[in-house]
Every structure is written in C-alpha cells, then in structure tokens.
Design a protein around this motif. Structure first.
Motif, PDB file in Angstrom:
ATOM      1  N   VAL A  21       0.860  -1.129  -0.091  1.00  0.00           N
ATOM      2  CA  VAL A  21       0.020  -0.100  -0.206  1.00  0.00           C
ATOM      3  C   VAL A  21       0.929   1.236   0.101  1.00  0.00           C
ATOM      4  CG1 VAL A  21      -1.609   1.110   1.246  1.00  0.00           C
ATOM      5  CG2 VAL A  21      -1.848  -1.325   1.381  1.00  0.00           C
ATOM      6  N   LYS A  22       0.696   2.126  -0.958  1.00  0.00           N
ATOM      7  CA  LYS A  22       1.534   3.318  -1.053  1.00  0.00           C
ATOM      8  C   LYS A  22       0.860   4.620  -1.255  1.00  0.00           C
ATOM      9  CE  LYS A  22       6.031   3.912  -3.453  1.00  0.00           C
ATOM     10  NZ  LYS A  22       5.690   5.525  -3.579  1.00  0.00           N
ATOM     11  N   ASP A  23       1.179   5.405  -0.249  1.00  0.00           N
ATOM     12  CA  ASP A  23       0.396   6.726  -0.439  1.00  0.00           C
ATOM     13  C   ASP A  23      -1.193   6.502  -0.440  1.00  0.00           C
ATOM     14  OD1 ASP A  23       3.021   7.677   0.049  1.00  0.00           O
ATOM     15  OD2 ASP A  23       3.294   7.893  -1.856  1.00  0.00           O
ATOM     16  N   ALA A  24      -1.942   5.572  -0.085  1.00  0.00           N
ATOM     17  CA  ALA A  24      -3.124   5.304  -0.393  1.00  0.00           C
ATOM     18  C   ALA A  24      -4.034   6.172   0.489  1.00  0.00           C
ATOM     19  CB  ALA A  24      -3.652   3.992  -0.118  1.00  0.00           C
ATOM     20  N   GLY A  25      -5.020   6.994  -0.448  1.00  0.00           N
ATOM     21  CA  GLY A  25      -6.192   7.717   0.126  1.00  0.00           C
ATOM     22  C   GLY A  25      -7.339   7.419  -0.280  1.00  0.00           C
ATOM     23  N   ILE A  26      -8.276   7.813   0.421  1.00  0.00           N
ATOM     24  CA  ILE A  26      -9.606   7.647  -0.309  1.00  0.00           C
ATOM     25  C   ILE A  26     -10.573   8.478   0.614  1.00  0.00           C
ATOM     26  CG2 ILE A  26     -10.285   5.631   1.222  1.00  0.00           C
ATOM     27  CD1 ILE A  26     -11.983   4.466  -0.926  1.00  0.00           C
ATOM     28  N   ASP A  59      -2.216   9.062   3.019  1.00  0.00           N
ATOM     29  CA  ASP A  59      -0.983   9.017   3.064  1.00  0.00           C
ATOM     30  C   ASP A  59      -0.674   7.600   3.817  1.00  0.00           C
ATOM     31  OD1 ASP A  59      -0.682  11.124   1.612  1.00  0.00           O
ATOM     32  OD2 ASP A  59      -0.639  12.400   3.574  1.00  0.00           O
ATOM     33  N   VAL A  60      -1.522   6.560   3.564  1.00  0.00           N
ATOM     34  CA  VAL A  60      -1.073   5.331   4.269  1.00  0.00           C
ATOM     35  C   VAL A  60      -0.191   4.634   3.400  1.00  0.00           C
ATOM     36  CG1 VAL A  60      -2.102   3.131   4.874  1.00  0.00           C
ATOM     37  CG2 VAL A  60      -3.464   5.494   5.279  1.00  0.00           C
ATOM     38  N   SER A  61       0.583   4.352   4.032  1.00  0.00           N
ATOM     39  CA  SER A  61       2.035   3.231   3.295  1.00  0.00           C
ATOM     40  C   SER A  61       2.296   2.169   4.364  1.00  0.00           C
ATOM     41  CB  SER A  61       3.009   4.116   2.719  1.00  0.00           C
ATOM     42  OG  SER A  61       2.734   5.043   2.010  1.00  0.00           O
ATOM     43  N   LYS A  85     -11.103  -2.949   3.384  1.00  0.00           N
ATOM     44  CA  LYS A  85     -11.800  -2.849   1.984  1.00  0.00           C
ATOM     45  C   LYS A  85     -10.825  -2.801   0.777  1.00  0.00           C
ATOM     46  CE  LYS A  85     -16.605  -2.644   3.302  1.00  0.00           C
ATOM     47  NZ  LYS A  85     -17.716  -1.748   3.198  1.00  0.00           N
ATOM     48  N   LEU A  86      -9.962  -1.641   1.237  1.00  0.00           N
ATOM     49  CA  LEU A  86      -8.809  -1.343   0.099  1.00  0.00           C
ATOM     50  C   LEU A  86      -8.043  -2.628  -0.393  1.00  0.00           C
ATOM     51  CD1 LEU A  86      -7.718   2.206   1.289  1.00  0.00           C
ATOM     52  CD2 LEU A  86      -8.842   1.526  -1.162  1.00  0.00           C
ATOM     53  N   VAL A  87      -7.596  -3.641   0.943  1.00  0.00           N
ATOM     54  CA  VAL A  87      -7.010  -4.716   0.639  1.00  0.00           C
ATOM     55  C   VAL A  87      -7.493  -5.562  -0.083  1.00  0.00           C
ATOM     56  CG1 VAL A  87      -5.556  -6.208   1.885  1.00  0.00           C
ATOM     57  CG2 VAL A  87      -5.283  -4.183   2.584  1.00  0.00           C
ATOM     58  N   ALA A  88      -8.906  -5.820   0.273  1.00  0.00           N
ATOM     59  CA  ALA A  88      -9.611  -6.640  -0.348  1.00  0.00           C
ATOM     60  C   ALA A  88     -10.053  -6.271  -1.946  1.00  0.00           C
ATOM     61  CB  ALA A  88     -11.150  -6.985   0.493  1.00  0.00           C
ATOM     62  N   GLU A  89      -9.622  -4.982  -2.169  1.00  0.00           N
ATOM     63  CA  GLU A  89      -9.789  -4.193  -3.517  1.00  0.00           C
ATOM     64  C   GLU A  89     -11.513  -4.352  -3.985  1.00  0.00           C
ATOM     65  OE1 GLU A  89      -6.352  -4.970  -6.391  1.00  0.00           O
ATOM     66  OE2 GLU A  89      -6.545  -6.792  -5.273  1.00  0.00           O
ATOM     67  N   VAL A  90     -12.426  -4.251  -2.957  1.00  0.00           N
ATOM     68  CA  VAL A  90     -13.631  -3.941  -3.108  1.00  0.00           C
ATOM     69  C   VAL A  90     -14.050  -2.416  -3.200  1.00  0.00           C
ATOM     70  CG1 VAL A  90     -14.408  -6.216  -2.298  1.00  0.00           C
ATOM     71  CG2 VAL A  90     -14.504  -4.368  -0.783  1.00  0.00           C
ATOM     72  N   PRO A  93      -8.804   3.087  -4.242  1.00  0.00           N
ATOM     73  CA  PRO A  93      -8.146   4.317  -3.635  1.00  0.00           C
ATOM     74  C   PRO A  93      -8.466   5.434  -4.488  1.00  0.00           C
ATOM     75  CG  PRO A  93      -6.369   2.986  -4.446  1.00  0.00           C
ATOM     76  CD  PRO A  93      -7.494   2.211  -4.367  1.00  0.00           C
ATOM     77  N   ASP A  94      -8.388   6.695  -3.987  1.00  0.00           N
ATOM     78  CA  ASP A  94      -8.615   7.912  -4.851  1.00  0.00           C
ATOM     79  C   ASP A  94      -7.135   8.547  -4.969  1.00  0.00           C
ATOM     80  OD1 ASP A  94     -11.291   8.446  -5.102  1.00  0.00           O
ATOM     81  OD2 ASP A  94     -11.539   8.452  -2.988  1.00  0.00           O
ATOM     82  N   GLU A  95      -6.273   8.235  -4.210  1.00  0.00           N
ATOM     83  CA  GLU A  95      -5.083   8.629  -4.642  1.00  0.00           C
ATOM     84  C   GLU A  95      -3.955   7.437  -4.194  1.00  0.00           C
ATOM     85  OE1 GLU A  95      -4.618  12.432  -2.725  1.00  0.00           O
ATOM     86  OE2 GLU A  95      -3.741  11.130  -0.875  1.00  0.00           O
ATOM     87  N   GLY A  96      -2.781   7.277  -4.703  1.00  0.00           N
ATOM     88  CA  GLY A  96      -1.919   6.253  -4.236  1.00  0.00           C
ATOM     89  C   GLY A  96      -2.113   4.921  -4.933  1.00  0.00           C
TER      90      GLY A  96
END
Lengths: 258, 257
Positions: A21-26, A59-61, A85-90, A93-96
C-alpha cells in the motif's frame, strides 16, 4: 491441511511483499444527501477535496510480507474497515496505490453472496465459485465445509430457512476453506455461539500455521495478541504507528485512556 | 491453480447467470412458461387490436409471426436494461464483499435475459409453422442479430447501471424511456410504414437495424442494410460510451453502495 494442488506459501514463491500500500488515500462524502453533479462523477482521481467530503484514509503506506499476521487497531470511524476493504480491493483508492499480489479470502460481510431461495448445497457452490474456486476443488472440500459448519441435515434446505447462526457458520466454513494465501478478518467472529467462535479461532490459527497472511481488524485486545505479531494503528485516517503488536496496543491504550 | 483473466471472467459470469436462472425457475411453478407467456399475451393483444379491431395496413403477413419476431428480442432488451437499473443496488452486499470484475454485474443480466430469449425462439417457430410463414435465407443472419443486440444491450446497461446508483430518479426515467422506445421502435409496425421523412431518423434507433435482421428470417423485404449499418455503428458507439462511463464511475459506485 494444505491442499495437494496448491500450497500458497510454498518455497519458490516470490519472497517480495504480498500486499503493498503506497500513499493510499480515499475520501467519502460527508452526507449521502449531498448534491451530486455529473461533473463530480466523471472527475476521476484528483487530489482536491471537494466541499462536503473528507479523507477517510490518507497517506497510508506499508508493505506486508507473506506469512505476517497483522492487527489493525483504532477507535471507531478511524478507517479500519476502509483499509480492509482497500486490501480486499472492493473499493479503489482515490490517490496512491494498493497492490495485492496473491488471492484473498475476505471474511467481510461473509453472508453477502448467499441467495435466500437457493439450497445450502447450491449456495456453497455459488459462493466458493465466486471467490474463484474450481468445481472440482469444491467437490473435494464439500464434505469438509459441511462438517465444519455442522449443517449436514440442511443440505437441501433453502438458505432462507436457516437460523442466523447457521447462516454465519456455513458462510465462515466456505470462505475459510478458500485456501487463499491472504485472509482478511473484520470482526465477523463476534457472532455465533461461543463453541463455534472458538472453532473459528482454531481454524484461523490453523491457517496461520499453514503460512497464510492474516489481516485482522478487531477491538479485542485478547484476540489481537493471540493472532497478530505486527500492528497498524490508525488514527484520524492516518497510519499513526506501524510496530510490533504489543507496542501498538500500548500506544492505543495510552491514547484512549488519556 | 486459480483461473485468471478472461477465463475467470467467463466462469463467474456463467456462475451468476445460472444462479439468476435457477432462482427464477426454482421459485415459480410455471417457470419457463412465464418467460414466454408475457410476450405471448402481449402479442395476442396487438394481434387482436390490429387484425380484428382495426383494419391493419402495417407489417407483413402472417402478422403474429411478424410481431413475435421483434417482440421476443424486445423482451430481451427491455428485461436486461430494466434490470440493469438495479444491477448494483440489488447485489450491494456481494459487490461490497467480493472482488469480481465489475462489468459482470451488467453483463450477467444481458446473458441471462439473452438465454431466456433463445429459449423463447421455438415459440416463433411454432407460429411460423402453423401460420404458414416460410423461412428465407435471411435466417442465416440470426447470429449476427443476436451478437449486435448483445453489444447494444450491454452498452446501454453499462451506462444505466452506474448512473442509477447516484441518481435514483433515473430508475423511473429508464422505465419510462423503455415504454416510449417500445412504440418508437419497429415492433408492431415496420420501418417501411413510417413516413418517408422519418425513415432516415429511425435508423439511429439501433433497435431498427437489429429487428430488421431478425425479421429477415421470415420476411426478405424487411432486410434493410441501411438500417443495419447505422444500427451497428450506433450499437458499437453506445458500447464504447458504456465502457467509458463505467470505468470513470466505477470508483465512485463502489464507495456509494
């Protein structure tokens, strides 16, 4: 315990991270009734925050190596389930970026795929199939699944006639037999009677011992300590601490206690 | 090994399609009959109105075959587009918990309604035999018609399904538009029956081309390559727009449901 056809963490598998997970944001809208325009809808990815929106995570990495057991900690509404849910890809992310390089068995809304009007047997084949299991594999594991769920007498009963406890049991039995290398658990185990909960925990432990990667969201300190070695502490949508679970729990206790 | 890519896509598409059909047929005693009863009753009504009440001067003889050869494909289009308004809402729990290529939520509707359509084809055959309609070489175009309609239906579904999630009013608007489209498409009449000025414009309704292909199986004069050509171009265009809309809105849809 590992299936003969596939051993998810077999030697020879790439040693690189399975989850990155790189610089993820939602971001989400604050109120559902807010006005929407076509322009909003098509604007795609952008770093700009529109009025009425907030960043649920930003900014979650972090990276996860195969076989790690990670516990996600944080108060309610700090983005734990969203991260899962991000990790499950359901959700996306809006960024990252979020990349998951192995199959996922998501214990999130586990009864979601079950259809009321179909029988238990049909539902098992349906749900396992939706998660990518081949028919032959399901045939092989069918008895195991039914035995685990203790539901043998109800195979040809429509799903809607089961008690809610049975529904959860059969759902857990199916998803936990997926043999996927990554297991996501979102506090589903709070349901079901005590005996079955213990059985679920034993199954998770068994999967962990088999080398699965675990991603676990829970409020229960005991469960977190039992399964996890590493902790992620989420606070106000940020990753506040990424450390061994004891350290994370201590910090969490200090923050909430103060 | 887990299947990947297009193989997995097809597997899941098939799984969900058969699920839909199983649910439909396991919960009703008449099962299959319902899916043909609906168009049959409609056909009977139009047949009665246009051949017994009014002196019909539209369409071809036998009128019932003429009617059914467009009405049955219309039921496919109508059913799939109508259901696509609830493609995400009805399956919200599953969409939230399972990582499946998202276009499947629309395509499975196109496929399951398409299969019901295929099962209803014998009905036209029966009427053709007893009504004395003879088959023309145009029958060879049936697969082309089916393919074209599948592309068109999927395209419209891909546009409608995600937008309804944000604009719930669209659900009713689509129903209304479908009712309008029923009369605006050559189902109870033929494009030949339209005033000359409208004929050119009718081609921009891609259903005109699709129905022209279906009907050419029994009525050689119904085959109009101008309609088919424009209709095919429109279908492919709508499919492209559908894919683009779907991609752009996917992110927001997943958050919303």
């Amino acid at each position: 315990m590992t299936s003969p056809t596939r051993s998810p963490t077999a030697a020879g598998a790439p040693a690189g991270p399975v989850i990155e997970v790189k610089d993820a944001g939602i971001r989400f809208r604050r109120n559902r009734r807010g006005r929407r325009t076509f322009k909003d809808l098509f604007s795609g990815q952008s770093r700009r925050l529109r009025p009425n929106e907030f960043w649920a995570l930003r900014d979650v990495s972090f990276t996860v190596r195969p076989g790690e057991a990670i516990g996600v900690v944080g108060r309610n509404g700090q983005g734990k389930s969203t991260l899962l849910k991000l990790v499950a890809e359901v959700v996306l992310p809006d960024e990252g970026a979020v990349s998951v390089r192995a199959g996922v068995a998501p214990l999130i809304e586990i009864t979601g795929g079950f259809v009321d009007d179909l029988t238990v047997r049909e539902n098992v084949y349906l749900t396992a199939g939706l998660h990518g299991m081949q028919r032959r594999e399901i045939d092989e594991r069918f008895d195991e699944i039914i035995e685990f769920a203790e539901i043998g007498d109800f195979l040809d009963t429509p799903y809607k006639h089961l008690s809610s406890g049975m529904k959860v049991r059969i759902a857990f039995a199916v998803i936990s037999r997926l043999e996927e290398p990554i297991l996501l658990v979102d506090e589903v185990l709070a349901v079901g009677d005590r005996g079955f909960r213990e059985k679920c925990y034993a199954r998770i432990q068994e999967l962990l011992d088999g080398g699965r990667t675990l991603f676990f969201v829970s409020h229960s300190e005991r469960d977190l300590r039992r399964f996890c070695t590493r902790g992620l502490y989420l606070d106000r949508g940020r990753l506040a601490l990424d450390a061994p679970i004891d350290e994370v729990l201590a910090r969490y206790a200090a923050d909430t206690g103060a | 090994m887990r299947a990947t890519g297009s193989r997995r896509y097809r597997q899941i598409l098939w799984l969900l399609t058969t699920r839909d059909l199983k649910v439909r047929y396991s919960t009703s005693a008449l099962g299959y009959l319902w899916s043909i009863l609906d168009p049959l009753v409609m056909a009977a009504i139009y047949w009665f109105v246009f051949t017994q009440v009014f002196q019909r001067d539209v369409g071809e003889e036998p009128y019932i075959v003429f009617l059914l050869s467009a009405l049955l494909p219309w039921m496919w289009f109508n059913g799939a587009v109508g259901d696509s308004t609830r493609a995400f809402l009805k399956e919200a729990k599953l969409v939230r918990s399972t990582k499946i290529p998202r276009t499947i939520w629309v395509n499975r509707l196109v496929l399951s309604k398409g299969i019901e359509f295929l099962f209803s084809i014998p009905v036209v055959a029966v009427f053709a035999i007893f009504g004395g309609a003879s088959v023309t070489p145009g029958l060879a175009l049936l697969p082309v018609a089916i393919l074209l309609q599948a592309i068109l239906t999927a395209g419209v579904g891909l546009i409608v399904a995600p937008l309804v999630v944000f604009f719930r009013d669209l659900e009713r608007a689509v129903k209304l538009a479908l009712r309008f489209l029923f009369y605006a498409s050559p189902i109870i009449y033929s494009t030949h029956n339209l005033p000359a000025g409208l004929h050119t414009w009718a081609a921009f309704n891609p259903l005109s081309g699709v129905f022209s292909l279906y009907r050419s199986a029994f009525f050689a004069s119904e085959l109009d390559w101008y309609l088919v050509g424009v209709g095919a171009a429109m279908s492919v265009l709508l499919f492209g727009i559908g894919l683009a809309v779907f991609r752009r809105t996917e992110r927001a849809v997943l958050k919303e449901i």
